[in-house]
Design an enzyme around this catalytic site. Structure first.
Site, short mmCIF file in Angstrom:
data_model
loop_
_atom_site.label_atom_id
_atom_site.label_comp_id
_atom_site.label_asym_id
_atom_site.label_seq_id
_atom_site.Cartn_x
_atom_site.Cartn_y
_atom_site.Cartn_z
N ASP A 80 29.44 23.68 26.70
CA ASP A 80 29.35 25.12 26.81
C ASP A 80 30.01 25.72 25.37
OD1 ASP A 80 29.04 27.65 27.81
OD2 ASP A 80 31.14 27.70 28.47
N ASP B 281 25.92 32.96 23.31
CA ASP B 281 26.54 32.31 24.51
C ASP B 281 25.49 31.05 25.17
OD1 ASP B 281 27.89 31.62 27.10
OD2 ASP B 281 27.47 33.60 27.73
#
Length: 451
Positions: A333, A134
Site C-alpha cells: 500500500d 492512492d
C-alpha cells in the site's frame, strides 16, 4: 525604549524568517527535479512528492508525528474492516442540494496524511492540479466549482467544468455509472437531470460526492480522451491541500485501467524522501531490473494488491517464526506509513533488532511504536533487515527504511503489530523502484529508484 526594543526584535525575526525561506528555496531548486510530466512511447511519467516535503506543490501544514500515526492507524483499521466486510458503525449522512443524494456511505480506505502527491493536467485547455496518489482507492476525483456544498482549501484554482470544451457529465444509464459501486463501495445515485452521482467515502470520515464526468487528460501536448472521474461538489476531510485523488486500485474505473489500453497494464513508482522527488509511471518499463513476487488473488477484496511474505531476516539471519506465521493477508500500500506485521512476526522482528542494537540507548515507546532508541536512524548502527516475498523478491532495507525519526532525539522501528492484516507500508518502500505489472500479475522491486 520598550517600543524600540520590540521593533528591533521583530525586525530580527522577520530577517531570520526571510533568510530561512531563501535557504529553503535554494535547497528546493537544487535538490528537486522540475515538475514535469510527459507521455511518449514508453508511457506516462509524473513527478511524485513526499506528502510532508516542504518543496512539494501542496505541502501539508505542520503536524506532529503522533498525529500522523493516529491517521495511519485509522487507515489500517479501515482496511481491516474492509477486508472483514464490516461497514462503519457511524455511517456518514450527507445533506446536499436536492439534485444530489442523501445516503449512508460505506467507508473505503482512510486517506490519512501518508499519501504521496503528483500533478495531472485536465480539461481543454488544460490546467494542472495537485492530486493525492492512492493504491487503495479506485475512483479518481477532484474538486469542481461551483462546490454546491463544500470544497476544502487546495493549492491552485478549483477546476471549473465550464472552462473545458471537452467536459461531459455521465448519464445514469451509462455502464460507468453502474460500475461505481464496485469502485467506491457505495451505490451510485441519479440527479433529477439524469446525471450520475458518485459517493466516495473513506475510513477517517473524509468523503467526496459529486457528478460522474468525463474529460481529457493532458500531458505535455499529448492527451487521453474521455477519462472518467468524479467532479466533486462536496469534499470534506483529510486531503491536505490537494485538488483530489488518483485511484490506482484494480478496478475498471481506476486511473490505471482507463489508461491501460493505450499505455499498457502496469504502473510503477519511486516514493521519495522529504528531501527529494520521485516518480509515478503508467505503462511500459524495463523488466530486467526488477526481482518479482506474484500478485496473490484474494476473495477478501479483488481491488487491492495482495502479496505473500516468505521470510524476514536481521543481519542475514531469519527471525525465529514458523512459515505459517506469515500467512496473514498481506497488502502492499502506498498510503500506509508504518508497515504492519502479524503479532508473532512483529514480536520476533522487534526482539532480533533490539538484540542487534543492545548497545544503543533505549527510548520510551512513541504512540503505536514500541521499539525506540535515542538518536536518529542515520547515526545509529541499524542492523540489516530484509523482507523476502514469495518467488524470492527481496527488499534489502536501509536504516531509514527500518527506523523512522519521530522527533529530533528519538527514532523507532517503523513496524507495528496487527491481528488481521499485514501491510507493506511506504516507509519500507521509500527510494525503491516498485512496479505493479498487473497484466502479468506480479510486483517487482529494484533498489535505488530515487532519493
Amino acid at each position: 525604549m520598550e517600543k524600540l526594543v520590540l521593533s528591533l526584535v521583530l525586525s530580527l525575526l522577520l530577517s531570520s524568517v526571510a533568510s530561512i525561506r531563501e535557504i529553503s528555496s535554494k535547497l528546493c531548486s537544487s535538490e528537486f527535479k522540475d515538475e514535469k510530466y510527459h507521455l511518449n512511447s514508453s508511457g506516462l511519467h509524473l513527478t511524485l512528492y513526499h506528502p510532508r516535503s516542504p518543496c512539494g506543490p501542496a505541502p501539508l501544514p505542520d503536524i506532529t508525528f503522533s498525529t500522523i500515526l493516529t491517521h495511519d492507524d485509522s487507515r489500517v483499521a479501515s482496511l481491516e474492516a474492509r477486508l472483514s466486510k464490516k461497514t462503519s458503525s457511524r455511517p456518514t449522512s450527507l445533506e446536499l442540494q436536492p439534485e444530489l443524494a442523501t445516503s449512508p456511505l460505506t467507508p473505503g480506505t482512510s486517506v490519512g496524511v501518508g499519501n504521496y502527491v503528483t500533478k495531472i493536467g485536465l480539461g481543454s485547455p488544460a490546467t494542472s492540479y495537485v492530486m493525492v496518489v492512492d493504491t487503495g482507492s479506485s475512483l479518481t476525483w477532484l474538486q469542481c466549482s461551483p462546490c454546491v456544498v463544500s470544497c476544502h482549501a487546495q493549492a491552485g484554482p478549483v477546476f471549473n467544468p465550464k472552462t473545458s470544451n471537452t467536459y461531459r457529465q455521465v448519464s445514469c444509464a451509462a455502464s460507468e455509472c453502474s460500475a461505481l459501486e464496485s469502485a467506491t463501495l457505495n451505490p451510485s445515485a441519479c440527479s433529477t437531470s439524469n446525471v450520475c452521482i458518485y459517493q466516495a467515502s473513506y475510513g477517517d470520515s473524509s468523503f467526496s460526492v459529486g457528478y460522474l464526468s468525463s474529460d481529457t487528460l493532458t500531458f505535455a501536448g499529448s492527451s487521453v480522451r474521455n477519462f472518467i472521474y468524479g467532479c466533486g461538489q462536496d469534499n470534506e476531510g483529510l486531503f491536505g491541500r490537494s485538488a483530489g485523488l488518483i485511484g490506482l486500485a484494480r478496478n475498471k474505473l481506476s486511473f490505471l485501467y482507463q489508461l491501460a489500453p493505450s499505455l499498457g497494464n502496469s504502473f510503477g513508482y519511486c516514493l521519495p524522501s522529504t528531501s527529494s522527488s520521485g516518480y509515478l509511471s503508467i505503462g511500459s518499463y524495463n523488466p530486467g531490473q526488477y526481482s518479482y513476487t506474484p500478485l496473490v488473488s484474494s476473495s477478501l477484496d479483488d481491488s487491492l494488491y495482495f502479496l505473500q511474505f516468505s521470510s524476514i531476516s536481521v543481519n542475514g539471519k531469519p527471525i525465529g517464526v514458523s512459515s505459517s506465521a506469515y500467512d496473514a493477508p498481506t497488502i502492499i500500500d502506498s498510503g500506509t506509513v508504518i508497515s504492519r506485521l502479524p503479532s508473532d512476526v512483529y514480536d520476533a522482528l522487534s526482539k532480533a533488532v533490539s538484540a542487534a542494537m543492545a548497545r544503543a540507548p533505549k527510548a520510551s515507546a512513541y504512540s503505536i511504536l514500541d521499539t525506540c532508541f535515542k538518536g536518529s536512524a542515520s547515526k545509529l548502527r541499524v542492523p540489516a533487515v530484509s523482507l523476502t516475498f514469495q518467488g524470492g523478491a527481496t527488499l534489502k532495507l536501509s536504516s531509514e527504511n527500518v527506523f523512522i525519526d519521530v522527533d529530533s532525539s528519538t527514532t523507532c522501528l517503523a513496524f507495528a503489530p496487527s491481528s488481521r492484516v499485514a501491510i507493506v507500508g511506504n516507509t519500507q518502500q521509500q527510494t525503491f523502484s516498485v512496479v505493479y505489472d498487473v497484466g502479468n500479475s506480479r510486483v517487482g522491486f529494484a533498489p535505488g529508484g530515487c532519493r
